[in-house]
Design an enzyme around this catalytic site. Structure first.
Site, mmCIF file in Angstrom:
data_model
loop_
_atom_site.group_PDB
_atom_site.id
_atom_site.type_symbol
_atom_site.label_atom_id
_atom_site.label_comp_id
_atom_site.label_asym_id
_atom_site.label_seq_id
_atom_site.Cartn_x
_atom_site.Cartn_y
_atom_site.Cartn_z
ATOM 1 N N GLU A 156 55.213 19.818 42.082
ATOM 2 C CA GLU A 156 55.398 18.427 42.489
ATOM 3 C C GLU A 156 55.270 17.426 41.336
ATOM 4 O OE1 GLU A 156 54.091 18.921 47.168
ATOM 5 O OE2 GLU A 156 52.807 17.732 45.853
ATOM 6 N N GLU A 305 56.269 25.192 50.068
ATOM 7 C CA GLU A 305 55.193 24.657 50.910
ATOM 8 C C GLU A 305 55.804 24.031 52.162
ATOM 9 O OE1 GLU A 305 52.394 21.930 49.155
ATOM 10 O OE2 GLU A 305 52.189 23.123 47.331
#
Length: 389
Positions: A156, A305
Site C-alpha cells: 500500500e 487483502e
C-alpha cells in the site's frame, strides 16, 4: 457452482509487525511508545506469531487453504544501519520452508509499512539515499526468496504516502484520507522499480506492489465527478496506472467512499458498518479488481487483502461470500485474477486502532496465545477445497 480457475490460490494474509510481537527496532514500535502517541495501545507481544507461525500455518492448511501471504521485517533483518542479522534471515527462510511443507504457496511482502528506526531517523523516504538503502535490503533478502512465485515489494504505497503526509495515522483507509506526500510517492515508485529489477535476477520470481483500492463513488452532483478525479488520482488511481508492466498488481479492498463536489462524505448513518467504522460493502473487491485491471493495462491481479473487522463471524462469512461472487464476475469477464488472500489470518494489531478491530479467521487469547479458529476459516477452507462457491 461458481468455479474458479485451475491453480487458483486461496489463502490468508498477515503483516509482520501486526502479528509477530516485540518488533522493538521498528519505527512503529518507537511511535507506539512515544508520549502522547495517537496509538490507543502498543503492539507488545501482538499474536506471538514470531514463535507460533508453524501452528498458525498448520491451521490454515488443515482448513483447506493453499496460500499464505506474510511479510519479512526489515527492522529485524537490519536492526542497525549496515548490520544484517543472519539469524533473522534464517528465521524468515524457515517461515518460507514451513509454508511449503504445509502445502501453502508463500507470497512474501518485503515492506508492510514498518521500517527500521534508523531509516526513519536518517530521513525516512525523504532521504537522498532512501531508494539505495531499500535496494540494499532487497539484495540482502534475495537469497531466501529462491523458488518464490510472488513477491510484493511495497504494501500500500498509496497509504504509506498519506501517512508520510504527517497526518493522523488512525485514518489508514477510511473517510477523509490524509493528503499524500507526492515526493514520497515518487520515491516509493523508484524503490519499487529498483526492487523489481533486483527480484528479477532470481528465475521465476514475479514482482508487484499492493494497492489499497478505495471504490470511490461519485454522488452525481454537479462537480462531484471532477472532485472524484482530483481526490482519487493521488490516493489510488495513480498507483494502479504505475503498475503497468509489472508482473502482477495486488488489490486490497474493504469498503467504499462517496465523493461529492466538496470532497469525501462521512459514512451514511443508515448503513451497516464494521468495527473500523467502514460501510459493509462486499462489492468493493470487484470494483477494485476491475479498476486495477483497466488502469494497469491488463496486469494480472492478486487479491492480497480483503475482509472486515467484526465480532460477528456470520457477517464475516456473508461479506466474504459477497466479495467472492463479485470476484467471480470479474474473472468471468476475462480478468486474470490468480489469488484471493483474506485479511487477516489472525486477529491482530490494527495500527493506531490497537487490538479492538478483529479481522481474523483465527482468534487468540491475549494471555495464553491459545488459537481459536473461527467458523469463517472452515467456510473459506471449504471454498478452497472445491475451488468454487
Amino acid at each position: 457452482m461458481l468455479a474458479f480457475p485451475d491453480g487458483f490460490l486461496w489463502g490468508a494474509a498477515t503483516a509482520a509487525h501486526q502479528v509477530e510481537g516485540n518488533n522493538t527496532t521498528s519505527n512503529w514500535w518507537a511511535m507506539e511508545h512515544t508520549p502522547g502517541s495517537p496509538m490507543v495501545e502498543p503492539s507488545g507481544d501482538a499474536a506471538d506469531h514470531f514463535h507460533r507461525y508453524p501452528e498458525d500455518m498448520r491451521l490454515l492448511a488443515d482448513a483447506g487453504l493453499n496460500s499464505y501471504r506474510f511479510s519479512v521485517e526489515w527492522a529485524r533483518i537490519e536492526p542497525e544501519r549496515g548490520f544484517v542479522s543472519r539469524a533473522m534471515l534464517d528465521h524468515y527462510r524457515r517461515m518460507i520452508d514451513t509454508a511449503r511443507e504445509n502445502g501453502l504457496d508463500p507470497t512474501v511482502t518485503l515492506m508492510h509499512f514498518t521500517v527500521p528506526q534508523w531509516f526513519q531517523k536518517d530521513g525516512f523516504w525523504r532521504a537522498d539515499d532512501a531508494v539505495d538503502l531499500f535496494a540494499r535490503y532487497v539484495e540482502t533478502v534475495l537469497p531466501i526468496l529462491d523458488g518464490i512465485d510472488y513477491v510484493c515489494t511495497i504494501n500500500e504505497p498509496n497509504i504509506a504516502a498519506m501517512l508520510a503526509g504527517g497526518e493522523d495515522a488512525a485514518n489508514l483507509v477510511a473517510y477523509g484520507l490524509p493528503n499524500p506526500d507526492l515526493a514520497v510517492a515518487d520515491t516509493l515508485l523508484d524503490a519499487h522499480h529498483r526492487a523489481t529489477e533486483i527480484l528479477h535476477s532470481v528465475p521465476g520470481v514475479k514482482a508487484g506492489w499492493t494497492i489499497a483500492t478505495q471504490a470511490f463513488h461519485s454522488t452525481g452532483e454537479p462537480g462531484a465527478d471532477e472532485m472524484l478525479a482530483t481526490y482519487g488520482d493521488p490516493r489510488d488511481h495513480w498507483y494502479l496506472d504505475q503498475s503497468a508492466g509489472d508482473d502482477f498488481v495486488g488489490v486490497q479492498a474493504y469498503t467504499r467512499t462517496f465523493i461529492g463536489p466538496e470532497g469525501p462524505l462521512p459514512v451514511s448513518p443508515d448503513v451497516e458498518t464494521t468495527l473500523t467504522g467502514w460501510e459493509f460493502f462486499p462489492e468493493a473487491l470487484e470494483m477494485g479488481v476491475r479498476s486495477a485491471w483497466e488502469r494497469s493495462g491488463g496486469v494480472p491481479v492478486l487479491v492480497t487483502e480483503n475482509g472486515i473487522a467484526t465480532a460477528d463471524d456470520t457477517r464475516r462469512i456473508a461479506y466474504t461470500q459477497g466479495a467472492l461472487e463479485g470476484l467471480h464476475r470479474a474473472i468471468s469477464d476475462g480478468i486474470d485474477v490468480r489469488a484471493y488472500q483474506h485479511w487477516s489470518a489472525l486477529d491482530n494489531y490494527e495500527w493506531a486502532s490497537g487490538f479492538r478491530p478483529t479481522f481474523g479467521l483465527i482468534g487468540f487469547d491475549h494471555e495464553t496465545f491459545e488459537r481459536s479458529p473461527k467458523p469463517s476459516l472452515a467456510w473459506l477452507g471449504e471454498v478452497a477445497r472445491r475451488n468454487g462457491l
